[in-house]
Write an enzyme that holds these catalytic residues in place. Structure first.
Site, PDB file in Angstrom:
ATOM      1  N   SER A   1      24.196  55.520  22.043  1.00 41.24           N
ATOM      2  CA  SER A   1      22.905  55.678  22.696  1.00 41.24           C
ATOM      3  C   SER A   1      22.915  54.932  24.026  1.00 41.24           C
ATOM      4  O   SER A   1      23.854  55.100  24.813  1.00 41.24           O
ATOM      5  CB  SER A   1      21.774  55.214  21.773  1.00 41.24           C
TER       6      SER A   1
ATOM      7  N   ASP B   1      19.827  66.945  19.710  1.00 40.95           N
ATOM      8  CA  ASP B   1      19.270  65.619  20.006  1.00 40.95           C
ATOM      9  C   ASP B   1      17.802  65.730  20.410  1.00 40.95           C
ATOM     10  O   ASP B   1      17.460  66.412  21.371  1.00 40.95           O
ATOM     11  CB  ASP B   1      20.069  64.972  21.142  1.00 40.95           C
TER      12      ASP B   1
ATOM     13  N   HIS C   1      20.156  62.891  17.177  1.00 44.76           N
ATOM     14  CA  HIS C   1      20.693  61.723  17.874  1.00 44.76           C
ATOM     15  C   HIS C   1      21.535  60.827  16.957  1.00 44.76           C
ATOM     16  O   HIS C   1      21.050  60.367  15.909  1.00 44.76           O
ATOM     17  CB  HIS C   1      19.522  60.921  18.452  1.00 44.76           C
TER      18      HIS C   1
END
Length: 269
Positions: A77, A195, A251
């Site tokens: 991330s 995502d 994600h």
């Protein structure tokens, strides 16, 4: 480095560390803790200025005797762009391969999900609502420092405390950023095709909205960062050192089998 997570929780980053140690014989794995505790590390992912986080990471890497011959880096991330900043600013010891998972290399224009506690997320939302480019917000909220408003490109370039700098978008270019990034053996960018946290998700591949609107996304190769080669990505691509991978899932949702097959066996052994 990952918003809302910590370096060392056994069910997240700790599990990745354990799998790498299992897969790669004799490997040394260092999970970077920003701050002096797991709690501090988690909160710093929201409220510690990114430049300070990068500097702390650089110091810890430089002081680690096991990394002096060079190392591979994996960023999850927001840790993806933070570790890219390490590569660009701190070339010694040398980073060999940089692999980012769901990174926000061109920033985000939206924060549909927040992984922190309810109290933390309420503060984050209030600050972004107040204005990501207000000086107070820029100085105190990590996510504002990679907030990229395609409708306010000039303001972004002028006031973004982290992303506009690390992407070399200011008028005066930092040539050492370009030189250092090109020292990588491989830059591997992983995007998650479903995502819902990274907006737009193509930011994980350095894609972003065409300027002046927030509907049409253009790939890296059509952005000024590539065409004018602000960072050396065009050169990395020409040298066969830029790889873009895509995997199903939201994600950071990937299987250990996928990680081993596509990352560990290819870049870490």
């Amino acid at each position: 480095m990952h918003e809302g997570d910590s370096c060392c929780l056994p069910f997240s980053m700790g599990a990745i560390k354990e799998e790498l140690e299992k897969q790669v014989a004799g490997v040394y794995v260092r999970s970077l803790e920003i701050g002096s505790s797991v709690i501090q590390d988690t909160l710093n992912g929201f409220f510690m200025p990114i430049d300070a986080q990068v500097e702390e990471a650089c110091q810890k890497i430089a002081a680690d005797e096991s990394l002096q011959g060079g190392y591979n880096a994996m960023g999850f991330s927001q840790g993806g762009q933070f570790l890219r900043a390490v590569a660009q600013r701190c070339p010694s010891p040398p980073m060999k391969n940089l692999i980012t998972f769901g990174g926000q290399h061109q920033g985000v224009f939206g924060l549909p999900h927040c992984l922190g506690t309810k109290g933390v997320c309420e503060v984050v939302k209030k600050l972004l609502d107040y204005g990501a480019y207000e000086s107070f917000v820029q100085s105190h909220l990590v996510q504002a420092q990679y907030w990229h408003d395609p409708l306010k490109q000039q303001q972004y370039v002028e006031v973004s405390q982290f992303l506009a700098d690390i992407n070399n978008e200011r008028d005066v270019k930092n040539e050492t950023y370009k030189e250092n990034l090109n020292k990588l053996e491989n830059l591997v960018l992983v995007m998650f095709s479903n995502d819902t946290m990274v907006v737009p998700r193509e930011s994980s591949h350095f894609g972003f909205y065409a300027l002046g609107q927030d509907q049409v996304v253009v790939p890296l190769q059509q952005t000024p960062i590539y065409t004018e080669d602000y960072l050396g990505l065009k050169q990395l691509d020409a040298d066969g050192k830029l790889t873009m991978l895509e995997t199903e899932g939201d994600h950071l949702q990937f299987s250990i089998d996928w990680l081993v097959e596509n990352i560990v066996n290819v870049y870490l052994k």
